[in-house]
Design a protein around this motif. Structure first.
Motif, short mmCIF file in Angstrom:
data_model
loop_
_atom_site.label_atom_id
_atom_site.label_comp_id
_atom_site.label_asym_id
_atom_site.label_seq_id
_atom_site.Cartn_x
_atom_site.Cartn_y
_atom_site.Cartn_z
N ASP A 1 -20.78 8.39 2.08
CA ASP A 1 -20.80 6.42 2.37
C ASP A 1 -21.09 7.01 3.65
N ASP A 2 -22.02 6.82 4.40
CA ASP A 2 -22.00 6.03 5.74
C ASP A 2 -21.20 5.44 6.12
N GLN A 3 -20.61 4.48 5.57
CA GLN A 3 -20.48 3.29 5.83
C GLN A 3 -19.13 3.77 5.82
N VAL A 4 -18.60 4.59 5.93
CA VAL A 4 -17.02 5.34 5.57
C VAL A 4 -17.03 6.30 6.37
N ALA A 5 -15.71 5.69 8.10
CA ALA A 5 -15.16 7.29 8.98
C ALA A 5 -14.24 7.87 8.54
N VAL A 6 -13.32 7.07 8.06
CA VAL A 6 -11.95 7.98 7.92
C VAL A 6 -11.59 7.25 6.30
N LEU A 7 -10.74 8.94 5.65
CA LEU A 7 -10.60 8.12 4.77
C LEU A 7 -8.73 8.16 4.62
N VAL A 8 -7.93 7.30 4.55
CA VAL A 8 -6.31 7.49 3.75
C VAL A 8 -6.01 7.45 2.13
N ILE B 1 -1.37 13.12 9.57
CA ILE B 1 -0.36 12.36 7.83
C ILE B 1 1.07 11.43 8.67
N VAL B 2 1.40 9.71 8.14
CA VAL B 2 1.78 9.11 8.81
C VAL B 2 2.50 8.94 7.55
N ALA B 3 4.26 8.80 7.86
CA ALA B 3 5.30 8.54 7.02
C ALA B 3 6.25 7.31 6.88
N ALA B 4 6.30 6.80 6.03
CA ALA B 4 7.66 5.94 6.16
C ALA B 4 8.84 6.53 6.39
N GLU B 5 9.79 6.02 6.67
CA GLU B 5 11.55 6.56 7.24
C GLU B 5 11.63 7.29 6.05
N ASP B 6 11.28 6.32 4.58
CA ASP B 6 11.88 6.25 3.55
C ASP B 6 11.42 7.87 2.90
N ALA B 7 10.45 8.71 2.96
CA ALA B 7 9.64 9.71 2.55
C ALA B 7 10.04 11.10 2.94
N GLY C 1 6.38 19.12 14.11
CA GLY C 1 5.13 18.73 13.67
C GLY C 1 4.22 19.16 12.50
N MET C 2 5.18 18.78 11.35
CA MET C 2 4.16 18.51 10.19
C MET C 2 3.82 17.37 10.53
N VAL C 3 4.38 15.96 10.44
CA VAL C 3 3.90 15.00 10.42
C VAL C 3 3.40 14.45 11.27
N ASN C 4 2.81 13.37 11.86
CA ASN C 4 2.35 12.91 12.92
C ASN C 4 2.85 11.75 13.42
N ARG C 5 3.11 10.77 12.39
CA ARG C 5 4.30 8.95 13.07
C ARG C 5 5.20 9.08 11.77
N VAL C 6 6.21 8.66 12.17
CA VAL C 6 7.45 7.98 11.23
C VAL C 6 7.88 6.34 11.74
N VAL C 7 7.51 5.91 10.29
CA VAL C 7 7.20 4.34 11.00
C VAL C 7 8.41 3.64 9.89
N PRO C 8 8.80 2.63 9.91
CA PRO C 8 9.98 2.28 9.10
C PRO C 8 8.86 1.32 7.29
N ARG C 9 9.52 1.83 6.50
CA ARG C 9 8.00 1.54 5.41
C ARG C 9 7.40 0.29 5.48
N GLU D 1 5.98 -1.31 7.67
CA GLU D 1 4.63 -1.11 8.22
C GLU D 1 4.31 0.80 8.57
N LEU D 2 4.47 1.12 7.35
CA LEU D 2 3.05 2.21 6.86
C LEU D 2 1.99 1.55 7.32
N GLU D 3 1.73 0.75 6.20
CA GLU D 3 0.31 0.92 5.58
C GLU D 3 -0.32 -0.06 7.78
N THR D 4 0.00 -0.80 8.05
CA THR D 4 -0.12 -1.00 9.33
C THR D 4 -0.56 -0.05 10.25
N ALA D 5 0.42 1.13 9.75
CA ALA D 5 0.63 1.95 11.18
C ALA D 5 -0.28 3.01 10.99
#
Length: 278
Positions: free
Chosen positions: A45-52, A140-146, A193-201, A203-207
């Motif tokens: 799909d040319d309209q998709v730039a990034v996968l989550v 990888i963006v991880a929640a604090e509960d991961a 260095g396995m995870v790029n960012r850790v955020v509160p649960r 805020e995970l989707e927003t981050a």
């Protein structure tokens, strides 16, 4: 695409969600092939730039399905990842080797080579086969509960099929994770260095989507080449041949278990593995 995976598009981002929440998103073959279909759809799909990549319910992914009612290890699917015969109707190590080379190692390698950036959005459990799904993603963006673990040494197996441990964890911590079977936190994964960012649960989707939008601003061909460049350097550092060699050890362990105990998983299932970890 089967119900085991959901696909949603939000602007330039494809949200791909593992959808077996009643089993903590344990991976059966139906999920694997549905996931491959979702990745293929996003790539084409040319309209998709990034996968989550996300997980429905309380956990990202509790690993391979080794005991739910929908476990489908003896079912045949259209194969895409490797050119080998089907595992159905084969005996012993032949069947296990054929299936795991396709469904686990082959599929993960295929997904790692997707030319569009992929971001794993991880919360709750990311265990064994769940690590494989997170590790094939670029960020990888991880929640604090991961929390993360590869406890399969309890089965006498040296690690999951996509054996990226020394490259993503470093040799010494990889040994600690495997030798103990213990869990490690999102914060520890970030320090390694396995995870790029850790955020509160909450805020995970927003981050994760904010990062995806930032990446999506870059030229797509430049992103594809940059991703390929880093992957090639990892392989030059030995990841691909190392993984091949460990895959042989993995199957020697399965065969040993089957010969000694009559069961390739040494008589363990999801519940007993979870109890041992606790």
């Amino acid at each position: 695409m089967a119900d085991e995976v959901r696909y949603d598009q939000r602007g330039r981002i494809a949200l791909i969600t593992l959808n077996r929440p009643e089993y903590a998103n344990a991976q059966n073959s139906a999920m694997t092939y549905a996931l491959d279909a979702a990745f293929t759809r996003a790539v084409n799909d040319d309209q998709v730039a990034v996968l989550v990549l996300a997980g429905a319910g309380k956990h990202f992914c509790a690993g391979h399905d080794i005991g739910t009612p929908e476990r489908d290890a003896d079912k045949s699917f259209d194969r895409q990842a490797v050119l080998w015969w089907d595992h159905v109707g084969r005996a012993g190590a032949d069947a296990r080797y054929a299936r795991e080379m396709e469904v686990y190692l082959g599929m993960c390698r295929r997904w790692r080579e997707i030319p569009k950036p992929a971001i794993a959005m991880v919360h709750g459990a990311c265990i064994a086969g769940g690590l494989m799904l997170a590790w094939v993603c670029d960020l990888i963006v991880a929640a604090e509960d991961a929390f993360f673990a590869d406890p399969v040494v309890r089965m006498g197996i040296p690690g999951v099929e996509y054996f990226a441990h020394p490259w993503v964890l470093g040799p010494r911590f990889a040994k600690e994770v495997l030798f103990t079977g213990g869990r490690f936190t999102a914060e520890r994964a970030y320090q390694l260095g396995m995870v790029n960012r850790v955020v509160p649960r909450g805020e995970l989707e927003t981050a994760a989507f904010a990062l995806a939008e930032q990446v999506a601003e870059m030229p797509p061909f430049g992103l594809a080449l940059a991703k390929r460049a880093v992957n090639q350097c990892e392989d030059l550092m030995g990841m691909r041949p190392g993984m091949d060699s460990v895959f042989g050890l993995h199957h020697m362990a399965h065969a040993h278990n089957a010969e000694v105990s009559g069961d390739s998983l040494a008589g363990l299932d999801g519940r007993s593995m979870k109890k041992a970890a606790e």
